[in-house]
Every structure is written in C-alpha cells, then in structure tokens.
Motif scaffolding. Structure first.
Motif: not given
Length: 279
Positions: A72, A96, A135, A144, A146, A148, A150-151, A154, A175, A179
């Motif tokens: 992300v 993302y 997003t 949000e 990505a 929750a 999941s990444a 970041v 945040s 993610a």
C-alpha cells in the motif's frame, strides 16, 4: 600474551557484513527486477532524474520489498513511486494506491481529478501496471487503505508533515497498523527536522523530528526496527525562509538563490522501518 589477528577470506567477511546488516533490518542488494523497474524507459524522464535524491532501489530494498507482496502506497500524489511499485508488483504481487477521498460530501474537484487520472493511467496500460486497487485516504474519515490484516508493506513518502498540519497524524498511523498483516512492515520517509522541534515549528517548516515519528508509530502499536542513512543529506541546513519548500523540487523562492538551493539538493530525510508485532 599477544592477541592473534583473525584472518578471514574475503567471502567470509562479506557474509558476516551481510548477516550483520540483515540483523539490523537491512538488505544489502536490490532485486534485479526492482532495478529493471527503476531503469525502465517507460518511467517519465523527470522522475528518473530525481533518483539521485530519492534512492528508490536502496530505499525499497531497506523496507524489504518482495515481488509477491501486497503493498500500500499512501498518498501517491503525482505517482513518482507508483511508476516503480505498480510495474514491479504487477505479475505476482498487488499494489494499492491510497489516494485522495472522492466520496465525501466535501471532496474537492482536485481530488476527483487526481483519482480519475490515476485510474485512467492504470486502465490504459494493464500490461505495465497490472490490476492495482485505488482506495481513499483522508483521516479520520477515510482510513481503510486496504482490507484489514492484508498488506505486507505500507509505505509513505514525505507525507507526515501534511498530516501534522491537519492534526490527523495519529489516525493515519493507526490506519496503517490496521491494514498490515501481523509481522508486516511500515516504511516511512520524511523530511527530518532538528531534535526538539515543536509541533508548530513542524507545521511551519515541513520538517519533522525523528523522535516524533517514532512516537506516533509506537502509539499506533508499531515496533521500531531500524533506520537507514540512504536519504540523508548533510548539506540541508533546515533554516530556510519558506521551510523545506525552499529546496528543490518546489524552489518556492523562484530565481532567488536558485543555484544555491539546487546545489543543496532535496531535503535531508529520515528513512525508518517499523513492524506490526505478530502477537
């Protein structure tokens, strides 16, 4: 009794050096695929000209980037890192782009145009960019970035000062925490201020104290892993009339002392790695 000097073969010394670097959270060699993405002639020429200031291969390698990761990027802006990350992840990973909010009642036309331009870029060249997900990110209303947990990674580049100016910096870091997978990495690059700067001074200058970034990350639940010197710039004196925007690429003073500021280059930047604990 004299201490015996230990003589090690060069290969063994290199292995020890690499092992020590990895123990501190650093990788020692960039992925050839990452190097190819950075060297691509499809990247805008103006972007490639700034590699000498932003050190993308070294920075992303330090963050541990892998081609099969879910990554992300927060507030990609004009897409400088997008042009590296999206192609690199297109085949095996997922990218993302957490861009400006467009669904809020007060979303600006500028935000909508920026999001539309990014979507058009991706759809026009799926062979290069794969299938990224866009997003919305505007803390505290849109956080949000990505799904929750999941990444794998970041990343945020030179954005913390903006959140400080809006007093949304802690919401932003929370945040990112939400993610990331347990064990996932947060990579932060930010204009580094002088120790002890106040929040008001940070808002005015665009420079942020490293201690404050670490404090934000800790409050959000992160653990600090390591820092890298790759984006350090000792020429940056951080005492300019228009703060960090005095330096390139903004050069807010225009022609005034332009050559002086070009010789300094882009700002001195902290490069920090944090981890979301596994338990």
């Amino acid at each position: 009794m004299k201490t015996k000097r230990l003589h090690l073969p060069l290969a063994a010394l290199l292995l020890l050096t690499a092992t020590a670097a990895q123990a501190k959270g650093e990788s020692t060699q960039a992925d050839p695929k990452l190097k190819a993405a950075i060297a691509s002639q499809e990247r805008p020429e103006a972007d490639r000209a700034r590699d000498r200031y932003r050190h993308p291969a070294e920075t992303l390698t330090f963050f541990g980037l892998k081609p099969d990761w879910t990554v992300v990027e927060i507030s990609p802006g004009g897409g400088w890192y997008t042009e590296i990350l999206a192609p690199y992840l297109a085949e095996r990973g997922h990218y993302y782009a957490a861009g400006p909010a467009t669904s809020l009642p007060d979303s600006s036309e500028g935000a909508k145009k920026s999001a539309a331009a990014l979507a058009a870029k991706f759809s026009a060249n799926p062979a290069r960019y794969g299938k990224p997900t866009i997003t919305e990110f505007q803390p505290p209303l849109r956080t949000e970035v990505a799904p929750a947990d999941s990444a794998d990674l970041v990343v945020t580049f030179r954005n913390v000062h903006n959140w400080i100016s809006r007093e949304t910096e802690l919401a932003a870091f929370k945040s990112f925490y939400g993610a990331l997978k347990p064990g996932g990495t947060l990579g932060v690059v930010e204009h580094r201020g002088k120790p002890g700067e106040t929040l008001e001074e940070m808002k005015k200058s665009g420079y942020v104290s490293e201690a404050y970034v670490k404090q934000l990350a800790k409050l959000a639940g992160f653990e600090f892993v390591a820092s890298s010197k790759v984006n350090d710039n000792a020429k940056d004196t951080k005492d300019y009339p228009d703060g960090v925007w005095t330096l390139p690429p903004t050069l807010k003073l225009g022609a005034q002392d332009r050559e002086k500021f070009l010789a300094i280059g882009e700002s001195d930047r902290m490069t920090l790695k944090f981890i979301k604990p596994k338990s």
